[in-house]
Design an enzyme around this catalytic site. Structure first.
Site, short mmCIF file in Angstrom:
data_model
loop_
_atom_site.label_atom_id
_atom_site.label_comp_id
_atom_site.label_asym_id
_atom_site.label_seq_id
_atom_site.Cartn_x
_atom_site.Cartn_y
_atom_site.Cartn_z
N THR A 261 0.86 -1.19 0.00
CA THR A 261 0.00 0.00 0.00
C THR A 261 0.90 1.24 0.00
O THR A 261 1.35 1.65 -1.07
CB THR A 261 -0.98 0.02 1.19
OG1 THR A 261 -0.26 -0.13 2.40
CG2 THR A 261 -1.99 -1.11 1.08
N LYS B 187 4.16 -6.74 3.84
CA LYS B 187 3.86 -5.34 3.51
C LYS B 187 3.59 -4.60 4.81
O LYS B 187 3.17 -5.19 5.81
CB LYS B 187 2.67 -5.22 2.56
CG LYS B 187 1.32 -5.62 3.11
CD LYS B 187 0.54 -4.65 3.94
CE LYS B 187 0.39 -3.29 3.34
NZ LYS B 187 -0.51 -2.46 4.23
N THR C 239 -0.83 -2.47 10.40
CA THR C 239 -1.35 -2.64 9.05
C THR C 239 -0.29 -3.37 8.27
O THR C 239 0.35 -2.83 7.38
CB THR C 239 -1.64 -1.32 8.33
OG1 THR C 239 -2.52 -0.59 9.14
CG2 THR C 239 -2.30 -1.55 6.99
N ASN D 217 0.34 11.66 5.93
CA ASN D 217 -0.86 11.13 6.58
C ASN D 217 -1.94 12.17 6.86
O ASN D 217 -2.95 11.86 7.48
CB ASN D 217 -0.48 10.44 7.89
CG ASN D 217 0.13 9.07 7.61
OD1 ASN D 217 -0.50 8.24 6.98
ND2 ASN D 217 1.36 8.87 8.03
N GLU E 26 6.49 5.05 6.83
CA GLU E 26 6.06 6.15 5.96
C GLU E 26 6.90 7.41 6.16
O GLU E 26 6.84 8.05 7.19
CB GLU E 26 4.59 6.47 6.23
CG GLU E 26 3.65 5.44 5.59
CD GLU E 26 2.24 5.47 6.16
OE1 GLU E 26 2.01 6.15 7.17
OE2 GLU E 26 1.38 4.78 5.58
#
Lengths: 412, 412
Positions: free
Chosen positions: A159, A185, A196, A409, A281
């Site tokens: 993702t 992932k 996640t 985000n 991220e």
């Protein structure tokens, strides 16, 4: 028993007896050609183990996976999509997940109860079932044991990740080689107790389910449950391990191969976990926090997690600022037993070499300041924290907190 | 009994019988003229109450304040510096705090046991005692009951704050007026269970210490312990309340004035707490989270704090993105009893007006999407979360997480 890490991993196809596919079926509805659906097939009935999120709002596919595992029967495959988590989607979500599993069972020519189903991506949107219907059919036609397929599957589950995450290990047993491979992932909503994140592992060893589950639980506790990017644990986290026995080699409890298999499994999980935290991220650093001298396991965990999740500590790493004072503050509110005289904080290079004390016996060691500053400027480093109150320890990997993370985000 | 909030507060000097001063003595060693030391004097012996950080590494001045309170004797004043927290400073830190208190006692012509001492600022640096020695003498010479002095004192306690935080209330009792005023500081390391925050409150009511402490504890639990900027609870947090009796009005338990005094004290604490969270380091929004329908008080607290401290939720607010899915995720890992069918999430304007449902009975209410988006775009708004499992509730105020926060905190 010798264990080797394969230099170039293709992920799941490195293990005999597995075929995979990774394709685009436009789950996101953006017509961007991005791969978003993967199918995994075990050519032989496989025993399976799984570890899942403890989030009370576990997504529909997670609930189905738990059912499959509880059934205890051999498994033949797995279907997974990215771009939509099928979480917080109510009764519709559950029937969509069941339908997705039925489609995969058709494609894999097996019963529904032999197929796992996973989803990752946006929360609260219904799955685009027409596209999934179409996608599963395409994927079934492309199943292959070739390394290219392994890499495409690893790509299809991503993702917000910036890169594929695959690793392969090979054990040389007296009866021949055993392979163990994985793909994963995860980049945001990453926190111990899962995230996640998805990880799919395969092996051609023959291993009975209860023992497989026990080994997977231990390996996950020491790897995927020790990473944190942002402290948010997600609704969809799943780690699944399929053992198909294609090597003809059986790994049983108390056997000579069991410790070697455990070691390889733990190394595989740690590799994948570090790939996830290293791809946090828009983060720029990975920091290993080693807590020792705690009065209990729970205290060691509390202290490690307080430091690993402190926004002020994580922001200072982004600025190459050692800021041991903020670490002391986080330790102080962690709830762990400690006092100003007992705590020692030291900074060290990633993995090895001596660590330079920053604070010990109630005093800052200003003479070492240049050393810590240089260590903290690196992309990866470690922090050793001795609470001086007992013998328990804990290890956790975290990232810095960056302006890029917030920007990334601030909207989906 | 009528309670008024004074339109223009000067802080502590609004209460008869208190003199204060705020001066520059260059604690930071930057010769920037910034005010950094405040002195407060009660002209009459005052009863005192205090609530302090639960951080295990409480700073030396916090330990001295606890001793003063435990003594239970009347108090005459308080000295506080900004720019240096005197935390993690060992035996030197404790003797420095005692010396600072002795200097203040000289200036206030009272015994050391009658003086509180507080510090806020950088952790791990020794206090510059020569400058404090000089500073306390200057401050003692400038003590004044004039409003200008109240504002200078409120300025002298600030660190990364961008503005002064003062508020004043007046109660009209049958026997005459009672005043209640406060000043506070705090912007980072802000989390329920106190923070890098200080608040000093004064009243001219005459109130016995045990009752005063009980009322302060309740007011703090419902105000300063309900705000979070970054989840970091600091080593120095203190709220102190001095009651000098100058009004000649006594507030005793079970009296007619007691509920009114409590109400005014709670309003004062809430005002100051909201000023702190509204001045969160480089943040742009304040969000009130109201949890209801929880199966226990602990569950309500867990749910509220998980949402208030989620990096992903806070980042989405910064982007004006309602993102109820991330709120669901945070509720799911909070540990509170709930399920997908039971939870209701609604967005509303700050303080009043109806809230628009975003998620209820397992479904997203897409028809309201434009309404929530407009609400979340405001500087202040509220989120109502009904867990649907019982009658317990909780309220907490949080901020967004911004790129500016990270940039500001990446080094000291």
């Amino acid at each position: 028993m010798a264990i080797f890490r394969q230099a170039n991993s293709s992920g799941l196809t490195d293990v005999p007896g597995f075929e995979v596919a990774g394709i685009h079926c436009d789950i996101r509805g953006k017509e961007d050609g991005r791969l978003d659906l993967a199918l995994i097939r075990s050519l032989r009935p496989a025993s399976a183990a799984g570890v899942f999120t403890r989030n009370a709002l576990a997504a529909a596919p997670v609930r189905l996976c738990r059912d499959v595992l509880a059934g205890g029967r051999p498994v033949r495959g797995l279907v997974v999509n990215s771009g939509n988590a099928n979480a917080c989607t109510g009764g519709q979500g559950l029937s969509d997940a069941m339908r997705m599993r039925a489609l995969a069972a058709d494609g894999l020519h097996c019963s529904e109860e032999a197929v796992f189903v996973c989803s990752t991506g946006r929360i609260g949107e219904p799955l685009p079932m027409e596209r999934i219907d179409h996608g599963v059919a395409i994927a079934a036609g492309k199943l292959s044991a070739h390394g290219d397929a392994g890499l495409l599957a690893a790509e299809a589950i991503l993702t917000s990740d910036t890169r594929r995450k695959v690793a392969t290990y090979r054990m040389e047993t007296p009866s021949g080689p055993v392979m163990l491979a994985g793909m994963a992932k995860g980049a945001g909503m990453i926190e111990p107790d899962m995230a996640t994140m998805l990880a799919f592992l395969t092996t051609d060893a023959d291993i009975e389910q209860t023992f497989l589950q026990e080994m997977l639980r231990e390996a996950v506790d020491d790897s995927f449950n020790r990473i944190t990017v942002d402290g948010d644990a997600s609704t969809n986290d799943s780690v699944l391990l399929l053992a198909n026995g294609a090597s003809g080699i059986t790994v049983v409890r108390e056997s000579e191969t069991a410790p070697a298999f455990k070691e390889a499994l733990e190394a595989l999980c740690r590799d994948l976990a570090l790939m996830i935290v290293g791809d946090g991220e828009r983060t720029t650093k990975v920091v290993e926090i080693r807590v020792s001298g705690a009065s209990s396991d729970e205290d060691a965990r509390r202290a490690g997690r307080a430091v690993a999740n402190s926004l002020l500590v994580k922001s200072s790493w982004f600025g190459n600022d050692p800021n041991w004072g903020r670490i002391m503050d986080a330790l102080g509110y962690s709830g762990a037993l400690l006092d100003e005289q007992s705590v020692r904080i030291a900074y060290g290079d990633w993995e090895s070499g001596p660590a330079a004390d920053a604070f010990a016996r109630g005093r800052v060691l200003t003479g070492n300041r240049a050393t810590w500053k240089a260590i903290v400027a690196a992309d990866r480093f470690r922090i050793e924290i001795d609470l001086g109150k007992g013998g328990a320890s804990y290890r956790i990997w975290s990232t810095d907190l960056t302006e890029g993370y917030v920007n990334f985000n601030k909207s989906e």
